[in-house]
Design a protein around this motif. Structure first.
Motif, PDB file in Angstrom:
ATOM      1  N   ILE A 234       0.841  -1.204   0.000  1.00 16.98           N
ATOM      2  CA  ILE A 234       0.000   0.000   0.000  1.00 16.98           C
ATOM      3  C   ILE A 234       0.874   1.251   0.000  1.00 16.98           C
ATOM      4  O   ILE A 234       0.638   2.198  -0.756  1.00 16.98           O
ATOM      5  N   ALA A 235       1.898   1.257   0.890  1.00 17.38           N
ATOM      6  CA  ALA A 235       2.776   2.418   0.996  1.00 17.38           C
ATOM      7  C   ALA A 235       3.530   2.666  -0.305  1.00 17.38           C
ATOM      8  O   ALA A 235       3.731   3.813  -0.722  1.00 17.38           O
ATOM      9  N   THR A 236       3.956   1.577  -0.951  1.00 15.36           N
ATOM     10  CA  THR A 236       4.668   1.725  -2.224  1.00 15.36           C
ATOM     11  C   THR A 236       3.767   2.354  -3.280  1.00 15.36           C
ATOM     12  O   THR A 236       4.184   3.231  -4.051  1.00 15.36           O
ATOM     13  N   ALA A 237       2.514   1.921  -3.305  1.00 15.36           N
ATOM     14  CA  ALA A 237       1.560   2.493  -4.261  1.00 15.36           C
ATOM     15  C   ALA A 237       1.320   3.967  -3.963  1.00 15.36           C
ATOM     16  O   ALA A 237       1.242   4.798  -4.875  1.00 15.36           O
ATOM     17  N   LEU A 238       1.222   4.320  -2.663  1.00 19.06           N
ATOM     18  CA  LEU A 238       0.973   5.711  -2.291  1.00 19.06           C
ATOM     19  C   LEU A 238       2.162   6.602  -2.618  1.00 19.06           C
ATOM     20  O   LEU A 238       1.992   7.788  -2.922  1.00 19.06           O
ATOM     21  N   SER A 239       3.361   6.040  -2.550  1.00 25.45           N
ATOM     22  CA  SER A 239       4.559   6.849  -2.815  1.00 25.45           C
ATOM     23  C   SER A 239       4.660   7.273  -4.273  1.00 25.45           C
ATOM     24  O   SER A 239       5.431   8.166  -4.617  1.00 25.45           O
ATOM     25  N   THR A 240       3.862   6.653  -5.141  1.00 23.66           N
ATOM     26  CA  THR A 240       3.889   7.036  -6.558  1.00 23.66           C
ATOM     27  C   THR A 240       3.112   8.325  -6.810  1.00 23.66           C
ATOM     28  O   THR A 240       3.186   8.879  -7.907  1.00 23.66           O
ATOM     29  N   ILE A 241       2.362   8.789  -5.816  1.00 24.16           N
ATOM     30  CA  ILE A 241       1.647  10.065  -5.951  1.00 24.16           C
ATOM     31  C   ILE A 241       2.677  11.171  -5.775  1.00 24.16           C
ATOM     32  O   ILE A 241       3.176  11.413  -4.671  1.00 24.16           O
TER      33      ILE A 241
END
Length: 466
Positions: free
Chosen positions: A347-354
């Motif tokens: 989840i955190a990895t996906a959020l870091s793409t923002i």
């Protein structure tokens, strides 16, 4: 599989909370079940070294605010000040504007420093009477109280002493008055949409012939209680908390400098001083001092009524503050355990793409507050894990940390109010309604509040307003 474990633990917590189980019990059970499915040998150390550590750290920092806020709110009720405020606002707006009257009462109490949990108990008896007189369906009462206490005065208005506006100060080294103009614009947006929705629901109910209803649970017995106070005197303690919070903040910052040192026994050569960083604690210390001032003022103006019930009232406030703080701290511990699991890393990895810093803060905070079911718990978890990354991204983009503070605070009050939220569970229990009866309207308030953070981002980028 690891992502399914994370989402499954969250679903279990929401389901059990929906069924009426205490999150103090089910949050650690759901968290440890997730750990068990990930690594059975990690259950014991994760419980003691992670869940309980995070729970204790939250209580250490914020329990004094919960406690003093609960005592202050209970004394406001016992002294007759809350009744006087309600009576004054009702006379001002008339009995047909119960939703607006209750909203203003809750906002006055919340902005004055009363805990959102305490506001639920303090306003419910009076709100019931107003809704009965106006023949408004009781199912709209929880959403009205949520609007009054869980929205703009919780995290939007500049200077609000609620924890959701205080937590970012310890990470961004800001004050409770961060980005005041952006705060006011966001507050106007939220107030307008929430009030319009509730009035629309009231009119629809009237057109269908739906009234207050009968056979409700937990109906209060409205008694006179408390001495008659003039409205200006009843409001005085609230004003003292609001103004005192700002003055004490200035005194703490100017009086201590960068750090505060306590050497209690200088005669002992080996004695070690206690050193606290002022920038990380100033907002908490100033709020605690302001609440003490408000308590003293309330006791002074209502002593004739308070003196016979002070012990009983303080015990009730202590019990309420313990329950409220442990509910939130338990959800904070749950979130911390989930954040340590492999699925959360995805989840955190996906959020870091923002890449946009403000969108990153808003989306991440909303998701973690939704996972924990707590605005303050989720916000603490978000900033504890990602504050350095947020600050670096904001500095690189030239975004003031005051704006970062305000967006994080606004986002914390968005998807936090899912069914397992401690404040929602308390609200429904006090009003004697179930999720099925009343949560739909609360959820609409939640959606509007979630949109507020993104509205604020649009305003900032469009106007530079801060």
């Amino acid at each position: 599989m690891s992502l399914i474990i994370c989402l499954g633990a969250l679903a279990a917590l929401i389901f059990l909370a929906y069924r009426g189980f205490s999150v103090i019990l089910v949050a650690p059970l759901a968290a440890m079940a997730a750990v068990l499915l990930t690594d059975p040998s990690a259950v014991a150390p994760a419980f003691s070294g992670l869940f309980m550590e995070k729970l204790a750290s939250f209580v250490k920092l914020y329990f004094p605010v919960f406690l003093l806020g609960a005592v202050f709110g209970k004394l406001i009720e016992v002294s007759g000040a809350a009744r006087a405020i309600v009576g004054g606002i009702t006379r001002l707006f008339g009995p047909g504007h119960a939703i607006l009257a209750i909203t203003i009462v809750g906002m006055v109490l919340t902005y004055g420093g009363v805990s959102v949990f305490v506001v639920v108990f303090a306003t419910y008896p009076f709100a019931v009477e107003m809704f009965r007189q106006a023949d408004i369906p009781k199912r709209l009462l929880p959403a009205t109280i949520a609007f009054s206490a869980f929205t703009i005065t919780m995290d939007a208005l500049p200077g609000t002493p609620q924890i959701q506006n205080i937590i970012p100060t310890t990470f961004f080294r800001t004050t409770a008055y961060a980005a005041p103009w952006l705060s006011l614009a966001s507050a106007a947006f939220t107030f307008g949409l929430c009030f319009a929705y509730l009035r629309w629901q009231q009119r629809r109910a009237q057109q269908r012939g739906e009234g207050y209803g009968t056979g409700h649970r937990n109906e209060p017995d409205i008694g006179e209680g408390g001495s008659a106070l003039p409205v200006w005197l009843a409001v005085l303690p609230l004003l003292l908390v609001a103004v005192g919070n700002r003055l004490f903040l200035a005194l703490v910052q100017s009086g201590y400098g960068e750090s505060a040192v306590a050497l209690l026994n200088p005669a002992v050569p080996t004695a070690k001083p206690v050193v606290q960083e002022v920038t990380a604690n100033a907002a908490l210390w100033s709020l605690e001092a302001a609440l003490l001032l408000g308590i003293a003022a309330t006791v002074a103006i209502g002593w004739s009524t308070i003196r016979e019930r002070f012990a009983e009232a303080s015990q009730a406030a202590i019990g309420g503050s313990l329950l409220a703080s442990l509910n939130t701290a338990s959800e904070y511990g749950f979130g911390a355990v989930i954040a340590a699991l492999p699925g959360f890393h995805q989840i955190a990895t996906a959020l870091s793409t923002i890449r946009d810093p403000l969108l990153n803060v808003a989306v991440t905070t909303n998701i973690l507050c939704g996972i924990t079911g707590s605005a303050s718990g989720g916000l603490s978890l978000t900033l504890g894990a990602f504050a350095d990354r947020f600050i670096a991204a904001a500095n690189a983009s030239g975004i003031p940390l005051d704006v970062l503070h305000r967006i994080a605070s606004l986002a914390s009050g968005g998807m936090d109010t899912l069914p397992h939220n401690g404040a929602i569970i308390t609200l429904l229990a006090v009003t004697g309604l179930t999720h099925r009866e009343a949560y739909k309207d609360i959820f609409v308030i939640t959606i509007i509040k979630t949109l507020t953070a993104f509205f604020a981002i649009a305003v900032y980028y469009g106007t530079g307003l801060a």
